[in-house]
Design a protein around this motif. Structure first.
Motif, PDB file in Angstrom:
ATOM      1  N   VAL A 198      49.937  -7.170  75.890  1.00 45.77           N
ATOM      2  CA  VAL A 198      48.985  -6.365  75.038  1.00 45.77           C
ATOM      3  C   VAL A 198      47.934  -6.733  74.187  1.00 45.77           C
ATOM      4  CG1 VAL A 198      48.699  -3.934  74.611  1.00 45.77           C
ATOM      5  CG2 VAL A 198      50.265  -4.162  75.756  1.00 45.77           C
ATOM      6  N   GLN A 199      48.381  -7.531  73.659  1.00 42.98           N
ATOM      7  CA  GLN A 199      47.521  -7.783  72.253  1.00 42.98           C
ATOM      8  C   GLN A 199      46.643  -8.704  72.650  1.00 42.98           C
ATOM      9  OE1 GLN A 199      50.472  -9.373  69.040  1.00 42.98           O
ATOM     10  NE2 GLN A 199      50.329  -7.931  67.951  1.00 42.98           N
ATOM     11  N   ASP A 200      47.257  -9.574  73.633  1.00 50.21           N
ATOM     12  CA  ASP A 200      45.923 -10.976  74.194  1.00 50.21           C
ATOM     13  C   ASP A 200      45.165 -10.181  75.405  1.00 50.21           C
ATOM     14  OD1 ASP A 200      47.481 -13.556  73.549  1.00 50.21           O
ATOM     15  OD2 ASP A 200      48.300 -13.311  75.520  1.00 50.21           O
ATOM     16  N   ALA A 201      45.166  -8.926  75.739  1.00 48.31           N
ATOM     17  CA  ALA A 201      45.027  -8.317  76.621  1.00 48.31           C
ATOM     18  C   ALA A 201      43.426  -7.479  75.489  1.00 48.31           C
ATOM     19  CB  ALA A 201      45.143  -7.081  77.162  1.00 48.31           C
ATOM     20  N   LEU A 202      44.055  -7.631  74.589  1.00 48.95           N
ATOM     21  CA  LEU A 202      43.419  -6.095  73.513  1.00 48.95           C
ATOM     22  C   LEU A 202      42.259  -7.719  72.773  1.00 48.95           C
ATOM     23  CD1 LEU A 202      45.505  -4.101  71.533  1.00 48.95           C
ATOM     24  CD2 LEU A 202      43.816  -3.563  73.089  1.00 48.95           C
TER      25      LEU A 202
END
Length: 546
Positions: free
Chosen positions: A535-539
């Motif tokens: 999720v953090q990578d996508a953000l």
């Protein structure tokens, strides 16, 4: 407890999970692939190895349809749908006749030779509706909204026994005969096993749905009805509750529900069907005022919580109104689950899609209805459902379901813990305008009113970004499974409005406040650290691209 492997997206058109013959989800890994599905673009259709079974034809169902058309030598301009019951066939033809009064429709029944083993007679027969190609859109509407189509494993069995089945029809040209087949008891061990399996499913549901509050009777398995799909369960309740009395035949859908629910209820025979899309206190106030002025309704449908905004209605107040004005409260608890919420004290009937987290494996469908034994309308509801009930839940589907559900309670809790952590991370991110999760929306107090003592806030969340383009970048970069369905043991994302309301997104936004770029995530069993990292990578990727 089963733990899913590391999260990962798959190529477009692949089953979710990969190599699963009976998957009920298909990979749509980019925003554009979801839009292409909405437009039914040929390049995408050519890549689709499977589909959500109500949205199209499962490969096993398509094979049976092709074999039937070949057997009947139907012209190329005719199409067919296949159902496991005569009742569904009649309802389909009635729907088509209403939409296309000048078109011809024919039905064909396939059945084994007589005499044959009674179990062969029980599960081998199937029913075919033939219609012109020009009626395909209306036919698929019925298939999608009511969920009555034959299941994949059932279609495989019918295809296996088709060479020994005769076809019967009013049109002599559609009648065919086949050589007799010898059936042996060994052929039907799965049928006998499924009888116990279905009772196990009903017993598990009865135990889990029973209220924790004092003074309420435990639910009996006799108060649980099983259906082949969740929409079949909703449709069964909707049809069973249509009253004979003119003037009371109104159904209210309170709050924005799953896309097919208002269609299903509205097309089940009520004189009026009203959608109170906001699910707000103001709408409930207005509804109460209309009751005081003489309005009467038969049933109020709602979801706890709603899909995709995770809002919870004020069930105690709705229950009080129902007692005062004599209407039935029917609740879909698929997202809330029997494990997290205790709604039985406030409702008359509960509908659940077992396809979702009850199964978790994304390889079988099912639905259930629970009639509250303490409801003042228990006898009326139970007898109405019983009068219409036909067990069309194919044994091999039921056996798969009970195997999958063995660790249901543990999975609900683990998915909820993961989802709670991710929801809080997303809610705090500056690119996120709104984060929908039962613990983070204004209706939390209503959710907490029905949350079990050790219940969580569920596995589903939805995100609205400040900028629409952020949603596109985020979705494309998010390295988890992507496609339709929820409640899977693996995390699964989709641009909800683009999928569920394609072609009516303006209406969904104006009526239901469903943002056109809302991204829904069903959080699975993967390691929390892995999920958070994805999720953090996508953000990060989404914000870098702006």
């Amino acid at each position: 407890m089963m733990r899913s492997s590391s999260p990962h997206m798959f190529p477009v058109g692949e089953p979710n999970p990969p190599n699963e013959k009976h998957s009920v989800s298909v990979s749509l890994p980019t925003w554009e692939s979801v839009a292409a599905w909405g437009r039914r673009e040929q390049w995408l259709l050519d890549l689709m190895h499977t589909c959500y079974p109500r949205f199209g034809m499962h490969p096993s169902v398509q094979k049976l349809m092709d074999a039937v058309c070949s057997r009947l030598r139907t012209p190329t301009d005719l199409r067919c749908l296949i159902f496991p019951s005569a009742d569904a066939t009649l309802r389909c033809t009635t729907h088509l006749a209403a939409e296309h009064p000048d078109e011809p429709f024919r039905t064909v029944t396939f059945s084994p030779h007589r005499p044959a083993d009674k179990e062969a007679l029980r599960w081998a027969p199937f029913f075919v509706v033939l219609f012109p190609r020009t009626c395909m859109s209306s036919a698929m509407h019925f298939w999608k909204v009511f969920g009555d189509g034959i299941a994949g494993r059932h279609a495989e069995y019918c295809l296996e026994v088709l060479p020994s089945m005769d076809s019967y029809a009013e049109d002599p040209e559609l009648e065919t005969s086949a050589p007799c087949r010898d059936y042996h008891q060994d052929d039907f061990q799965w049928v006998n096993s499924a009888v116990a399996g279905k009772e196990s499913i009903k017993g598990l549901i009865a135990r889990l749905v029973t209220s924790d509050q004092r003074g309420y009777h435990p639910v009996s398995s006799q108060d649980v009805f099983l259906y082949p799909k969740g929409m079949c369960a909703i449709a069964a309740v909707a049809r069973a509750l249509v009253p004979p009395a003119v003037g009371y035949s109104e159904a209210v859908i309170y709050g924005w529900p799953y896309a097919e629910t208002p269609l299903c209820v509205g097309e089940s025979g009520y004189e009026r069907s009203t959608l109170l899309s906001a699910g707000s206190k103001e709408e409930l106030d207005e509804l109460e005022s209309s009751f005081a002025a003489g309005r009467r309704i038969q049933v109020l449908f709602c979801e706890v919580p709603s899909n995709p905004q995770l809002r919870t209605p004020d069930l105690p107040r709705i229950h009080a109104l129902a007692a005062q004005y004599n209407f039935i409260v029917a609740v879909d608890d698929t997202i809330g689950t029997f494990v997290n919420i205790d709604i039985l004290p406030y409702v008359d009937v509960i509908m659940t899609s077992l396809t979702k987290i009850f199964s978790g494996m994304c390889n079988v469908m099912g639905g259930s209805v629970v009639v509250n034994p303490d409801s003042s309308q228990h006898a009326t509801i139970h007898s109405a459902l019983t009068a219409l009930y036909e067990d069309t839940y194919f044994p091999l589907e039921a056996m798969t379901m009970i195997q999958n559900a063995s660790d249901f309670e543990q999975r609900v809790k683990q998915c909820g813990v993961n989802a709670f952590a991710i929801a809080n991370i997303l809610a705090a991110h500056p690119s996120v305008a709104r984060l929908y999760y039962p613990s983070l929306v204004p209706s939390r107090r209503y959710y907490d009113q029905v949350r079990r003592k050790d219940g969580g806030y569920g596995y589903l969340l939805s995100i609205v970004f400040h900028k629409p383009e952020t949603a596109v970048f985020f979705y494309d970069a998010l390295d988890i499974c992507k496609g339709p369905s929820i409640g899977t043991n693996f995390s699964l994302a989709i641009p909800y409005s683009l999928l569920a309301h394609f072609g009516e997104q303006d209406w969904a936004e104006s009526e239901g406040d469903i943002d056109k770029h809302i991204v829904r995530i069903s959080v699975g069993l993967e390691r929390r650290e892995d999920l958070i990292a994805r999720v953090q990578d996508a953000l990060q990727a989404a914000t870098v691209n702006l």
